[in-house]
Enzyme design. Structure first.
Site: not given
Ligand code: CAP
Ligand code: MG
Length: 431
Positions: A354-356, A311, A304, A179, A379, A271, A153, A181-182
């Protein structure tokens, strides 16, 4: 006057489904002026053999292919589809039926496909994952604890060299996976091949220094031919995983890649970017549980599934239902959430939470999932006051605490990294 429509033919509350029917569970709201029964008939008709009007000639075969709306409970409806409607091994065709035109019908104000139970005769035409959770654990040499990973990140903007250094710090802090990112694929400032080569060198170093197996989810998302080319590069450099943004690439691409990657010995981290475009509205679209089911059928190894505490949207019962769909040998029905599903020989899939997330939320996430998950904290490690390595260590300490049955506060007494993480974030739930 001749009868114009024939929707009533598709409703029969006395029908008891055959063993090899596909059963779909819908939430539905009829449009104004339409009865529930009329709306139900339209759902069953348009998703199987029917159209808006009676037809003049129907061969006798048609009767045996008609779907039947057979159970209505408030706004919940079950429809049974004869097996003959479906082409073996063709998920796209199944979706064009049970998740196709019906979402756009004027007769419906809202329609949501909650789940569909797939009979063994159809299920066995899908390959499922090449490695189940056990197989992945074996490859990673991790017996009990959740597998851990982090996205570099900020999600996009680093050069390949900068990215790889952060990856190295993540592994050195004790994590299993790094990983992409998307939205990081091959960009002018961070080319896929460059990233791969640099990561390979640093992985070898991290493995030598820690004596642990280290891996990564390389985002190969692109047009299918390009995904194949990138996957080959990944395999040639001795890696065992790739990542695909499975919703945006689509089912056909995922199915083709499952076979291709299987031959290369590569597992798939899925993802789900864009899933919320169709699963977020609780009254319309289709659910994440059902998306997870289709991905298990096609054969991803992780997907995921949300956090409930982080978040992004997703409630605890939903997250648990999704995990049941992915992990169980026989998924038990949960009213309004999932249908029973026998998985036969189809292997299990790791939910990826994942996510927050950050160290202070690790116990909450483990309460929801138990140990069989891929825990992604990004993060929440790179934002640690002492940086990425300390952040990863803090997460590993939080996992240990949970597995030892010790509170984070207690564990933090002798673990500085965790103490500092709790000092910054506490049990904060991001919005
Ligand atoms: C998480 C993340 C993931 C999300 C996807 C982001 O980062 O890399 O893509 O978790 O959502 O870009 O937000 P943080 P989900 O850990 O820094 O939040 O897993 O709900 O599909
Ligand atoms: Mg992501």
């Amino acid at each position: 006057m001749a009868k114009i429509d024939w929707y009533d033919k598709f409703v029969d509350f006395k029908y008891s489904p055959a063993k090899d029917d596909v059963i779909a569970l819908f939430y539905f709201e009829p449009a104004a002026g339409m009865s529930k029964k009329e709306a139900a008939g339209r759902i069953a008709s348009e998703s199987s053999t029917g159209t808006w009007t009676t037809l003049t000639s129907l061969p006798p075969r048609m009767k045996g292919l008609e779907a039947t709306a057979f159970e209505m409970d408030g706004n919940y409806l079950k429809v049974a589809y004869p097996i003959g409607l479906w082409e073996k091994g063709n998920l796209c065709q199944l979706l064009s039926g049970i998740a196709g035109n019906i979402f756009g019908m004027k007769a419906l104000k809202n329609l949501r496909l909650i789940d569909a139970s797939i009979p063994p005769a159809l299920l066995k035409s899908f390959k499922g994952p090449q490695f189940g959770m056990e197989g992945i654990r074996k490859r990673m040499g991790v017996k009990k604890r959740p597998l851990t990973g982090a996205v570099v990140k900020p999600k996009i903007g680093f050069s390949a060299a900068e990215h790889s250094k952060i990856a190295f710090e993540t592994w050195m802090g004790g994590f299993d996976f790094v990983k992409d990112d998307e939205n990081l694929t091959s960009l002018s400032f961070n080319r896929f091949e460059d990233r791969l080569k640099r990561m390979t060198k640093l992985r070898d170093k991290a493995e030598a220094l820690t004596g642990e197996k280290k891996s990564a989810f390389f985002n190969i998302t692109a047009e299918v031919g390009e995904m194949m080319r990138r996957a080959e590069m990944v395999a040639d450099h001795g890696w065992d995983y790739v990542m695909i943004d499975v919703v945006v690439t689509g089912n056909s691409a995922v199915q083709t890649m499952r076979d291709y990657l299987g031959d290369l010995g590569l597992a798939i981290h899925a993802h789900r970017a864009m899933h919320a475009a169709f699963d977020r509205n609780p009254k319309h679209g289709l659910t994440m549980q059902f998306l997870a089911k289709t991905m298990r059928m096609l054969g991803v190894n992780n997907i995921h599934t949300g956090t409930a505490v982080g978040k992004l949207v997703g409630t605890k019962p939903e997250v648990q239902a999704i995990a049941d769909v992915l992990r169980e040998k026989k998924t038990k029905a949960k009213k309004g959430l999932i249908l029973e599903q026998e998985w036969g020989n189809i292997k299990s899939v790791f939910p990826a939470s994942s996510g927050g997330l950050h160290p202070g939320l690790v116990p909450d996430v483990m309460d929801i999932y138990g140990n069989d998950m891929v825990l992604l904290v990004s993060g929440g490690i790179h934002g640690h006051p002492k940086g990425t390595r300390a952040g990863a260590m803090a997460v590993m300490q939080a996992i240990d605490a949970k597995m030892e049955g010790v509170s984070l506060k207690e564990k933090a007494k002798n673990n500085e990294e965790l103490r500092e993480a709790l000092g910054k974030w506490g049990r904060y739930k991001p919005k």
